[in-house]
Scaffold this active site. Sequence first.
Site, PDB file in Angstrom:
ATOM      1  CG  ASP A 126     -48.760-146.591  44.178  1.00 25.11           C
ATOM      2  OD1 ASP A 126     -49.314-146.745  45.276  1.00 25.11           O
ATOM      3  OD2 ASP A 126     -49.097-145.717  43.364  1.00 25.11           O
ATOM      4  CG  ASP A 131     -48.770-142.966  40.337  1.00 23.14           C
ATOM      5  OD1 ASP A 131     -48.887-143.658  41.379  1.00 23.14           O
ATOM      6  OD2 ASP A 131     -49.663-142.207  39.926  1.00 23.14           O
TER       7      ASP A 131
END
Length: 752
Positions: free
Chosen positions: A461, A644
């Site tokens: 990400d 996250d």
Amino acid sequence: MLSCCPVDYALNDITEMRQSKGLDWTGDLVADPSPWVTYDQEGMAQLDILVPEAYCAACIGAIEGNFKKLESVKYARLNLTRKRLTVRWDESLNSAKDMMVVLEWLGYHGQPFNRDQFDNLKTDSYQKKLLTSLGVAGFAASNVMLLSVSVWAGADDSTRNFFHWISALIAIPALAYCGQIFFKSAYNALRHGQLNMDVPISLAVILATYISISETIAGGAHAYFDASITLVFFLLAGRYLDLSMRQRARSAAEQLMSMSAIAATIILPNGERKSIKLVDIKLGDKIFVAIGEKIPVDGLIIDGKSDVDNAFLTGESIPDLFDIGDQIHAGGINLTGSLTIKVSATGEDTLLADIIRLMEEAERTDAKYIRLADRVAKLYAPAVHILAAITLLGWMIVGKDFNESLFIATSVLIITCPCALGLAVPAVQVVASGILLRLGILLKDGIALEKLADIDMVVFDKTGTLTLGQPKLINADEISDEAMRVAASLAVNSKHPLSQAIVKAAEGRGLKYSANGNVTEEIGQGLYDEKSQIKLGKRNYAAPESMSIKNDVQAEFYLSIQAQTPIRFAFEDGLRPDAKVTVEKFKKSGLEVVILSGDREAAVKNVADILQIKTHKSGLSPQDKLAFVQTKQAAGKKIFVIGDGSNDAPALIAAHVSMSPGSASDVSQLSADLIFQSQSLSAAYKVWQVAKFSRGLIKQNIGLAIAYNIIAVPIAIMGLATPFVAAIAMSTSSMIVTLNALRLRLKEGGLS
């Protein structure tokens, strides 16, 4: 007396509270708690309220004491452990909302406790049983071993027999209790026509105990209570360690459910507002969402404008602006302005519910992975039984009686007891867990190490993973102290991430400023000082004359002071310190690296160019990320996902193995197999190195266990090993496996 309590006032009645605040409490309270009121047999109203800010005994005194001073309250009790306040009162004197008034007046923020959300929480009795059994087995094993040492030291016959009887009195009840975990598992397997590792374990323990009892009754020289109970102790220890790692993870889907609002404020046809449960909302209803509330439904905004934190969906720290005509989804947090939403989907039909279902499906798919040791055990268990049966029948055919043949067959079961094989994986996992812990990495499930050694693709990400997820002012050198001071005096009035970054930059310079009391916040645009007509905010708001300047990469604010050129504040979400080095190491190791992000294309491409990552995708929803992972894995890829945000959770669960930073959302951490605590991204590469080393040692341990059996089994079959010798050999093989696992420590210094 010092305490954590906000207040400790003496109160007399609700009216006094309202008058002291000078507020219309009935209008200011966000949620009406009346849907959660129940009634006891005497007709007293009861309300359970969660009070997360209650921390100490003084809090109990302040809350309970002041509630009990009210004439209507008959019972008030705060459970500090659960942070739950239970109040019973006469509803003819005060309403449920009044009870919330009392709590708010005292300085505590509470919310009605929804019992339905907690019905599925159950105590893990199996883990408690396992821990208790481990303690009993450890106590019994240590005492029996002490007695055995005396026997081995050459005690005379009467002393030896006496110690054997004492050992029997200790070991037999302990084995009957502690062995239930193995006995029940073996029984269930046999009942369904299956074989598992617990079948040979149970047979070995039962037969060794039977022979030991026979020897003790007959006054024989050897009893094997010590071998039986010690074997059970070590096996329980391995099983408990394995289970403990599994129990560190909780269902991420359940955690994501907590993002759902517990109530909504409906606008009635006559214009009145009423708090109702989510289940009572219908399509087409108009829902009012106040500042600070969670969006309770999917719908269309028909009135109002606000910044909304949609991190659960996009993963981005900067909120999105929503205006009339925009579609909005349940789960976001309303930040700056009230909204009126026309409901288009509720409950199980919302996007948040869809994401939860995707996560649950991914969890079920993940559970299908079969451990290496389990695959070996599938072949090992039947082989052990066949060998023991052949040994028993073979010796009976050649003329030995049943007891002697059983004696030798038991030696075969003990010597082939899968203790070494059972420790092959847990022993390495325990050592690896210790190394990872020292590196600031939490291993939630030992199976992650086995999976991680197989990966061939790494998916990152962007925001909060490759970057720190914290906007930082990057052109501070171009901004004067005076401009910075003025900007900070406006920015301190806002919770917007870019405003907070300006405040941090000013404080970093040591500049002194005071909050400007004339500032109003224009929703989704910026801040405005009415007195001096100074603006701080987006370009189209504070500096429309600068719209011709193209900037798609950096976030920005402009400070507009009359008769001066607008001053640009540029922000960047900085990369983690060693992100580039970590990506290069993965690529040099032959792994494909990809970025999947919910951010803008320009911002994602900028990071991808810096890190030299060819494959990158932007503007992705949680479903898009999940679809990418599932498609690639269906094609044979084994993917390591590192993310996250809550929006990464479905992909984290569906991935072959996954990891989150310690700063990640709770949902993300619960979804991931590993968590790293430092800001350094090198943890991702180091854990992969540990996994590769661990996989090698696990294979070596399994090889050692098999080699031991190839050597020891023929000796036992030929009757050259008594159960005592077999127990020694079995324990030695377990020691060798454990010592080999410790070799992983030697690799710790070589991690890069």
